[in-house]
Motif scaffolding. Structure first.
Motif, PDB file in Angstrom:
ATOM      1  N   ASP A  32     -22.208  13.171  27.892  1.00 60.52           N
ATOM      2  CA  ASP A  32     -23.643  13.018  28.145  1.00 60.52           C
ATOM      3  C   ASP A  32     -24.098  11.644  27.677  1.00 60.52           C
ATOM      4  O   ASP A  32     -23.315  10.864  27.148  1.00 60.52           O
ATOM      5  N   GLU A  33     -25.354  11.353  27.889  1.00 62.08           N
ATOM      6  CA  GLU A  33     -25.877  10.049  27.488  1.00 62.08           C
ATOM      7  C   GLU A  33     -26.010   9.981  25.967  1.00 62.08           C
ATOM      8  O   GLU A  33     -26.210  10.995  25.296  1.00 62.08           O
ATOM      9  N   GLY A  34     -25.914   8.808  25.423  1.00 65.16           N
ATOM     10  CA  GLY A  34     -25.985   8.596  23.984  1.00 65.16           C
ATOM     11  C   GLY A  34     -25.082   7.438  23.623  1.00 65.16           C
ATOM     12  O   GLY A  34     -24.488   6.798  24.494  1.00 65.16           O
ATOM     13  N   LEU A  35     -24.976   7.156  22.348  1.00 61.63           N
ATOM     14  CA  LEU A  35     -24.155   6.044  21.879  1.00 61.63           C
ATOM     15  C   LEU A  35     -22.818   6.562  21.365  1.00 61.63           C
ATOM     16  O   LEU A  35     -22.770   7.525  20.595  1.00 61.63           O
ATOM     17  N   CYS A  36     -21.745   5.911  21.800  1.00 57.36           N
ATOM     18  CA  CYS A  36     -20.391   6.335  21.440  1.00 57.36           C
ATOM     19  C   CYS A  36     -19.588   5.140  20.937  1.00 57.36           C
ATOM     20  O   CYS A  36     -19.830   4.000  21.335  1.00 57.36           O
ATOM     21  N   SER A  67     -19.954   2.048  23.453  1.00 52.22           N
ATOM     22  CA  SER A  67     -20.495   2.215  24.797  1.00 52.22           C
ATOM     23  C   SER A  67     -21.413   1.079  25.219  1.00 52.22           C
ATOM     24  O   SER A  67     -21.758   0.962  26.393  1.00 52.22           O
ATOM     25  N   THR A  68     -21.815   0.236  24.290  1.00 49.59           N
ATOM     26  CA  THR A  68     -22.636  -0.926  24.635  1.00 49.59           C
ATOM     27  C   THR A  68     -21.799  -2.129  25.052  1.00 49.59           C
ATOM     28  O   THR A  68     -22.338  -3.217  25.274  1.00 49.59           O
ATOM     29  N   GLY A  69     -20.485  -1.929  25.153  1.00 47.70           N
ATOM     30  CA  GLY A  69     -19.604  -3.024  25.547  1.00 47.70           C
ATOM     31  C   GLY A  69     -19.303  -3.969  24.407  1.00 47.70           C
ATOM     32  O   GLY A  69     -19.158  -5.178  24.609  1.00 47.70           O
ATOM     33  N   LYS A  70     -19.172  -3.419  23.194  1.00 45.16           N
ATOM     34  CA  LYS A  70     -18.863  -4.213  22.007  1.00 45.16           C
ATOM     35  C   LYS A  70     -17.642  -3.632  21.299  1.00 45.16           C
ATOM     36  O   LYS A  70     -17.486  -2.418  21.200  1.00 45.16           O
ATOM     37  N   LYS A  71     -16.783  -4.501  20.810  1.00 47.00           N
ATOM     38  CA  LYS A  71     -15.713  -4.076  19.917  1.00 47.00           C
ATOM     39  C   LYS A  71     -16.157  -4.404  18.499  1.00 47.00           C
ATOM     40  O   LYS A  71     -16.955  -5.332  18.285  1.00 47.00           O
ATOM     41  N   SER A  72     -15.651  -3.663  17.529  1.00 48.39           N
ATOM     42  CA  SER A  72     -16.125  -3.872  16.159  1.00 48.39           C
ATOM     43  C   SER A  72     -15.016  -3.639  15.148  1.00 48.39           C
ATOM     44  O   SER A  72     -14.180  -2.748  15.294  1.00 48.39           O
ATOM     45  N   HIS A  73     -15.034  -4.476  14.124  1.00 45.13           N
ATOM     46  CA  HIS A  73     -14.127  -4.372  12.982  1.00 45.13           C
ATOM     47  C   HIS A  73     -14.794  -5.094  11.825  1.00 45.13           C
ATOM     48  O   HIS A  73     -15.302  -6.208  11.988  1.00 45.13           O
ATOM     49  N   ALA A  74     -14.807  -4.435  10.649  1.00 41.60           N
ATOM     50  CA  ALA A  74     -15.414  -5.038   9.448  1.00 41.60           C
ATOM     51  C   ALA A  74     -16.858  -5.465   9.716  1.00 41.60           C
ATOM     52  O   ALA A  74     -17.302  -6.516   9.262  1.00 41.60           O
ATOM     53  N   GLU A  94     -16.392  -3.469  29.101  1.00 43.17           N
ATOM     54  CA  GLU A  94     -17.617  -3.157  29.824  1.00 43.17           C
ATOM     55  C   GLU A  94     -18.375  -2.046  29.110  1.00 43.17           C
ATOM     56  O   GLU A  94     -17.798  -1.302  28.312  1.00 43.17           O
ATOM     57  N   GLU A  95     -19.653  -1.927  29.397  1.00 43.76           N
ATOM     58  CA  GLU A  95     -20.413  -0.786  28.909  1.00 43.76           C
ATOM     59  C   GLU A  95     -19.868   0.477  29.571  1.00 43.76           C
ATOM     60  O   GLU A  95     -19.301   0.427  30.655  1.00 43.76           O
ATOM     61  N   TYR A  96     -20.015   1.611  28.901  1.00 44.19           N
ATOM     62  CA  TYR A  96     -19.612   2.869  29.517  1.00 44.19           C
ATOM     63  C   TYR A  96     -20.660   3.933  29.241  1.00 44.19           C
ATOM     64  O   TYR A  96     -21.454   3.832  28.306  1.00 44.19           O
ATOM     65  N   ARG A  97     -20.664   4.960  30.085  1.00 41.84           N
ATOM     66  CA  ARG A  97     -21.707   5.989  30.018  1.00 41.84           C
ATOM     67  C   ARG A  97     -21.142   7.330  30.464  1.00 41.84           C
ATOM     68  O   ARG A  97     -19.931   7.485  30.645  1.00 41.84           O
ATOM     69  N   LYS A  98     -22.033   8.312  30.660  1.00 38.70           N
ATOM     70  CA  LYS A  98     -21.642   9.673  31.015  1.00 38.70           C
ATOM     71  C   LYS A  98     -20.688   9.688  32.207  1.00 38.70           C
ATOM     72  O   LYS A  98     -20.927   9.048  33.226  1.00 38.70           O
ATOM     73  N   GLY A  99     -19.588  10.416  32.046  1.00 39.12           N
ATOM     74  CA  GLY A  99     -18.588  10.547  33.100  1.00 39.12           C
ATOM     75  C   GLY A  99     -17.432   9.582  32.984  1.00 39.12           C
ATOM     76  O   GLY A  99     -16.371   9.810  33.572  1.00 39.12           O
ATOM     77  N   LEU A 127      -4.236  -3.357  19.516  1.00 38.53           N
ATOM     78  CA  LEU A 127      -5.097  -2.270  19.974  1.00 38.53           C
ATOM     79  C   LEU A 127      -5.770  -2.718  21.266  1.00 38.53           C
ATOM     80  O   LEU A 127      -6.340  -3.813  21.325  1.00 38.53           O
ATOM     81  N   VAL A 128      -5.697  -1.877  22.271  1.00 41.90           N
ATOM     82  CA  VAL A 128      -6.233  -2.181  23.591  1.00 41.90           C
ATOM     83  C   VAL A 128      -7.037  -0.972  24.060  1.00 41.90           C
ATOM     84  O   VAL A 128      -6.729   0.169  23.698  1.00 41.90           O
ATOM     85  N   PHE A 129      -8.048  -1.227  24.892  1.00 35.78           N
ATOM     86  CA  PHE A 129      -8.850  -0.134  25.439  1.00 35.78           C
ATOM     87  C   PHE A 129      -8.939  -0.260  26.953  1.00 35.78           C
ATOM     88  O   PHE A 129      -8.728  -1.344  27.522  1.00 35.78           O
ATOM     89  N   SER A 130      -9.229   0.854  27.598  1.00 36.29           N
ATOM     90  CA  SER A 130      -9.381   0.870  29.048  1.00 36.29           C
ATOM     91  C   SER A 130     -10.595   1.713  29.419  1.00 36.29           C
ATOM     92  O   SER A 130     -11.074   2.537  28.620  1.00 36.29           O
ATOM     93  N   LYS A 131     -11.075   1.516  30.626  1.00 36.40           N
ATOM     94  CA  LYS A 131     -12.194   2.309  31.153  1.00 36.40           C
ATOM     95  C   LYS A 131     -11.828   2.772  32.555  1.00 36.40           C
ATOM     96  O   LYS A 131     -11.592   1.954  33.439  1.00 36.40           O
TER      97      LYS A 131
END
Length: 316
Positions: free
Chosen positions: A68-72, A96-103, A111-116, A130-134
């Motif tokens: 569902d919608e929200g921040l992940c 989900s805002t299209g940001k990676k984060s550490h420390a 990219e940003e991502y959302r419901k579904g 570490l790698v991510f996919s959408k």
């Protein structure tokens, strides 16, 4: 990345240990159902959890579907990390805002991502990446593990704010098959994985062997973090015996700090408030501390009957 994958075996089939979100390693307001469905309905606070099985080598993968919608934010963390994924030196997140984060450093990524949408999380232990996919689209490397985390067990981790996700560690067919050479973290063999339960048992068995020998009190969180980081840098050059430092400061979840302390550490760096709390509740033993660096910060601890500055002390 392949668009389809063969049906995945049970996540407990190859190593005898089921991989799922842990009911014992989560924020109290973070809800988990069936080990893989999770949600946090807090509108102002992030809530997080870790999986019961992690990896320190090999190439492993898991998926997280936004329900569902929200921040992940999804990613990986050690047992010493906060549940607020990507805000300390022991965790890595992709939000989900299209940001990676550490420390607590947030940079644009993917990219940003959302419901579904389905987010893939890949850990390559041999390369330390570490790698991510959408939805099957693989992004460039998000993180190169720092040296102090190479060989450490990284657990699938997630944090949410008013959102819901469903994770797949390999217990069911993946929506998007991982790249060649990767397997579901729940399917990975025992020689590249470790369970959080086994780690906790090891912590309990070994904690009495590594009690704090040095206490450093700093007047502010920033100074404490700087001092702690210096000790971590020094520790890279000490292997026999090894040297470990634990940071005890306010404004952060005390759970990971307690786990790190139970794991055993020779040096404790902290601010008076959090150190006082740990001393008063019996979670920080000071009877084996022959050396401390505390100066005027020791006054507050003296007030509760603790003597953090014994004979061998350094004034600050």
């Amino acid at each position: 990345m392949a668009s389809a994958a063969p049906p995945a075996a049970s996540s407990s089939s190859s190593n005898g240990r089921r991989c799922e979100l842990s009911l014992d390693d989560r924020d109290s307001f973070f809800s988990i159902r069936d080990g893989v469905q999770c949600q946090c309905r807090q509108e102002r606070n992030w809530g997080g959890a870790r999986a019961t099985l992690g990896a320190f080598a090999g190439r492993v993968y898991y998926e997280a579907k936004v329900c569902d919608e929200g921040l992940c934010r999804v990613g990986w963390s050690t047992l010493a990390a906060s549940y607020d994924l990507g805000t300390d030196r022991h965790s890595f997140g992709y939000g989900s805002t299209g940001k990676k984060s550490h420390a607590r450093q947030f940079d644009s990524y993917g990219e940003e991502y959302r419901k579904g949408d389905v987010i893939g999380c890949l850990f390559d232990g041999s390369e330390g990446t570490l790698v991510f996919s959408k939805n099957g689209k693989v992004f460039p490397t998000a993180f190169q593990l720092p040296q102090y985390l190479r060989g450490q067990v990284l657990y699938p981790a997630i944090c949410l704010k008013n959102a819901e996700m469903r994770l797949n560690f390999g217990d069911s067919p993946f929506a998007f098959g991982p790249p060649s050479g990767y397997m579901g973290v729940g399917q990975a063999p025992a020689d590249v994985t470790a369970s959080a339960a086994a780690a906790a048992a090891a912590i309990g068995a070994n904690s009495s062997e590594r009690l704090p020998l040095c206490l450093v009190l700093e007047p502010s969180r920033d100074l404490a973090e700087q001092t702690h980081n210096c000790f971590q840098q020094y520790s890279k050059y000490l292997t026999a015996p090894s040297l470990s430092s634990v940071l005890l400061v306010g404004g952060m979840d005390a759970g990971p700090q307690l786990r790190a302390l139970k794991a055993g550490a020779e040096i404790v760096v902290g601010t008076p408030g959090r150190v006082m709390d740990f001393v008063e509740t019996g979670r920080l033993p000071l009877d084996k501390v022959p050396l401390s660096c505390c100066g005027t910060q020791s006054v507050k601890l003296h007030a509760i009957g603790a003597d953090p500055c014994p004979a061998h002390s350094v004034s600050t």
